[in-house]
Design a protein around this motif. Structure first.
Motif, short mmCIF file in Angstrom:
data_model
loop_
_atom_site.label_atom_id
_atom_site.label_comp_id
_atom_site.label_asym_id
_atom_site.label_seq_id
_atom_site.Cartn_x
_atom_site.Cartn_y
_atom_site.Cartn_z
N GLN A 12 56.49 37.70 19.36
CA GLN A 12 55.36 36.80 19.09
C GLN A 12 54.04 37.55 19.12
O GLN A 12 53.20 37.40 18.22
N LEU A 13 53.85 38.37 20.15
CA LEU A 13 52.62 39.14 20.28
C LEU A 13 52.47 40.14 19.13
O LEU A 13 51.39 40.29 18.57
N PHE A 14 53.57 40.82 18.79
CA PHE A 14 53.53 41.83 17.73
C PHE A 14 53.12 41.20 16.40
O PHE A 14 52.23 41.71 15.70
N ILE A 15 53.76 40.09 16.04
CA ILE A 15 53.46 39.43 14.77
C ILE A 15 52.05 38.84 14.78
O ILE A 15 51.31 38.94 13.81
N PHE A 16 51.68 38.23 15.91
CA PHE A 16 50.36 37.60 16.02
C PHE A 16 49.25 38.64 15.83
O PHE A 16 48.29 38.41 15.08
N LEU A 17 49.38 39.79 16.50
CA LEU A 17 48.38 40.85 16.37
C LEU A 17 48.36 41.43 14.96
O LEU A 17 47.29 41.63 14.38
N SER A 18 49.54 41.70 14.43
CA SER A 18 49.63 42.32 13.12
C SER A 18 49.03 41.45 12.02
O SER A 18 48.17 41.89 11.25
N LEU A 19 49.44 40.18 11.99
CA LEU A 19 48.97 39.30 10.92
C LEU A 19 47.53 38.86 11.14
O LEU A 19 46.79 38.67 10.16
N GLY A 20 47.11 38.70 12.40
CA GLY A 20 45.71 38.37 12.66
C GLY A 20 44.78 39.47 12.20
O GLY A 20 43.73 39.21 11.59
N THR A 21 45.16 40.73 12.46
CA THR A 21 44.37 41.87 12.01
C THR A 21 44.38 41.97 10.48
O THR A 21 43.35 42.23 9.86
N THR A 22 45.55 41.76 9.89
CA THR A 22 45.66 41.81 8.43
C THR A 22 44.74 40.79 7.78
O THR A 22 44.10 41.07 6.76
N GLU A 23 44.64 39.60 8.38
CA GLU A 23 43.78 38.56 7.80
C GLU A 23 42.31 38.97 7.86
O GLU A 23 41.55 38.72 6.92
N LEU A 29 49.70 46.23 10.78
CA LEU A 29 50.90 46.75 11.42
C LEU A 29 50.57 47.86 12.41
O LEU A 29 51.10 47.88 13.54
N ALA A 30 49.68 48.78 12.02
CA ALA A 30 49.30 49.89 12.89
C ALA A 30 48.61 49.38 14.16
O ALA A 30 48.88 49.87 15.27
N GLN A 31 47.72 48.40 14.00
CA GLN A 31 47.03 47.84 15.16
C GLN A 31 48.01 47.23 16.14
O GLN A 31 47.90 47.39 17.36
N SER A 32 49.01 46.52 15.63
CA SER A 32 50.00 45.90 16.50
C SER A 32 50.87 46.93 17.20
O SER A 32 51.21 46.79 18.38
N ILE A 33 51.24 47.99 16.49
CA ILE A 33 52.05 49.05 17.08
C ILE A 33 51.28 49.73 18.22
O ILE A 33 51.86 50.09 19.25
N VAL A 34 49.98 49.88 18.05
CA VAL A 34 49.15 50.54 19.07
C VAL A 34 48.93 49.64 20.29
O VAL A 34 49.00 50.11 21.44
N GLN A 35 48.69 48.34 20.07
CA GLN A 35 48.25 47.48 21.17
C GLN A 35 49.36 46.70 21.86
O GLN A 35 49.24 46.39 23.06
N THR A 36 50.44 46.40 21.19
CA THR A 36 51.49 45.58 21.80
C THR A 36 52.19 46.26 22.98
O THR A 36 52.29 45.67 24.06
N PRO A 37 52.70 47.49 22.84
CA PRO A 37 53.42 48.12 23.97
C PRO A 37 52.59 48.26 25.25
O PRO A 37 53.09 47.89 26.33
N PRO A 38 51.32 48.75 25.19
CA PRO A 38 50.55 48.85 26.44
C PRO A 38 50.31 47.49 27.10
O PRO A 38 50.25 47.40 28.33
N THR A 39 50.20 46.45 26.29
CA THR A 39 49.96 45.12 26.85
C THR A 39 51.18 44.64 27.62
O THR A 39 51.07 44.10 28.74
N LEU A 40 52.37 44.84 27.07
CA LEU A 40 53.58 44.35 27.72
C LEU A 40 54.12 45.31 28.79
O LEU A 40 55.08 44.98 29.47
N ARG A 41 53.49 46.49 28.92
CA ARG A 41 53.85 47.39 30.03
C ARG A 41 53.02 47.13 31.28
O ARG A 41 53.19 47.80 32.30
N LEU A 42 52.11 46.18 31.22
CA LEU A 42 51.27 45.86 32.38
C LEU A 42 52.14 45.36 33.55
O LEU A 42 53.17 44.72 33.33
N PRO A 43 51.71 45.63 34.78
CA PRO A 43 52.43 45.07 35.95
C PRO A 43 52.05 43.60 36.13
O PRO A 43 50.98 43.28 36.65
N PHE A 44 52.92 42.70 35.69
CA PHE A 44 52.58 41.29 35.72
C PHE A 44 52.83 40.69 37.10
O PHE A 44 53.74 41.11 37.83
N CYS A 45 52.04 39.66 37.43
CA CYS A 45 52.19 38.96 38.69
C CYS A 45 53.56 38.27 38.74
O CYS A 45 54.10 37.87 37.70
#
Length: 312
Positions: free
Chosen positions: A98-109, A151-167
């Motif tokens: 969901q995050l990957f597609i949301f970031l990718s398509l939002g940036t594309t728009e 696509l590039a923006q999502s590849i760059v930003q999605t992994p660091p976001t989901l590697r965060l130490p979540f509560c």
């Protein structure tokens, strides 16, 4: 109370603090989604089937419509399930997708709307050279750049976001997996992620919006030099639909991604985020069909084909 034993997933709280509101939102979201499906599919069909719409403007518009179809379909079904019943969970893989597609398509728009503004600038300011400048090969290249950058923006930003130490509670105070909400969920240091979000917001929101404003400033200057009322009307018809879409889209994006850090702004941002994610894709085809005579004529020709063939 929502079950909190989901070590491999998340809880999308959405608007669960207002259960009476969720049923209303379910109807609103479902209606908007159906409008998105019908409206954007119709624009794509008209752009493909009607030879008179085989122009750069409608090529980019069909790209925008296809993007909106993919964008909403990536999260609306999950949102409808969460709004209708008590189950608010999403798996880690589902959140990632969901995050990957949301970031990718939002940036594309963001990029695609900028490309469309450039197209409108050339149409108004360089009308005699329009066919030479905005040729089919350039259109394909510009569209490809928009999709690849997303696509590039999502590849760059999605992994660091989901590697965060979540509560441990894993409760996302939002209706979908989104970067600001996931950053707020982290119990660790989010400095790098916040810097990354700020930089990407400047590159993919502020810069494209600035370029769009520059394009429309040049268009406004060109229109002001025109003495013909017919030319004024033609220029307004050329740009008004795109300008309305840009205003609605970027107002929502800015309200979501460039909001101050306080609880009131976050609650308000949730509603703006809902409008950005669900409302704008359903409004885009309405704006382009209701305000565009060529699209309305194409639709009438499509409906009248059977009758015309019988007469012939």
């Amino acid at each position: 109370m929502v079950n909190q034993s989901f070590p491999l997933g998340f809880l999308l709280l959405g608007f669960s603090e207002h259960p009476e509101l969720e049923r209303i939102l379910f109807v609103v979201v479902l209606t908007s989604y159906l409008l998105t499906l019908v409206g954007n599919t119709l624009i794509i069909l008209l752009s493909v089937l009607d030879p008179r719409l085989h122009s750069p403007m409608y090529f980019f518009l069909s790209n925008l419509s296809f993007l909106d179809l993919c964008f909403t379909t990536s999260f609306v079904p999950q949102m409808l399930v969460n709004l209708w019943g008590p189950k608010k969970t999403i798996s880690f893989l589902g959140c990632f997708i969901q995050l990957f597609i949301f970031l990718s398509l939002g940036t594309t728009e963001c990029i695609l709307l900028t490309v469309m503004a450039f197209d409108r600038y050339v149409a108004v300011c360089q009308p005699l050279h329009y066919a030479t400048i905005i040729h089919p090969r350039l259109c394909r290249q510009l569209a490809a750049v928009a999709w690849v950058m997303g696509l590039a923006q999502s590849i760059v930003q999605t992994p660091p976001t989901l590697r965060l130490p979540f509560c441990p509670h894993r409760q996302i105070d939002d209706f979908l997996c989104e970067v600001p909400s996931l950053i707020r969920l982290s119990c660790g240091d989010t400095t790098y992620n916040e810097i990354q979000l700020a930089v990407s917001s400047v590159i993919f929101v502020v810069v494209p919006l600035s370029l769009i404003l520059v394009s429309y400033s040049a268009i406004a200057q060109a229109v002001l030099r025109i003495n013909s009322a017919q030319a004024w009307k033609r220029a307004l018809g050329t740009c008004s639909s795109h300008l309305m879409v840009v205003t609605i889209f970027y107002s929502s994006v800015i309200a979501v991604y460039l909001q101050p850090k306080n609880p009131y702004a976050q609650k308000r941002g949730k509603f703006f985020g809902l409008f950005y994610a669900v409302g704008t894709p359903s409004l885009n085809p309405l704006i382009y069909t209701l305000r565009n005579k060529e699209v309305k004529r194409a639709f009438r020709r499509l409906l009248g084909k059977e009758g015309d063939s019988r007469e012939n």
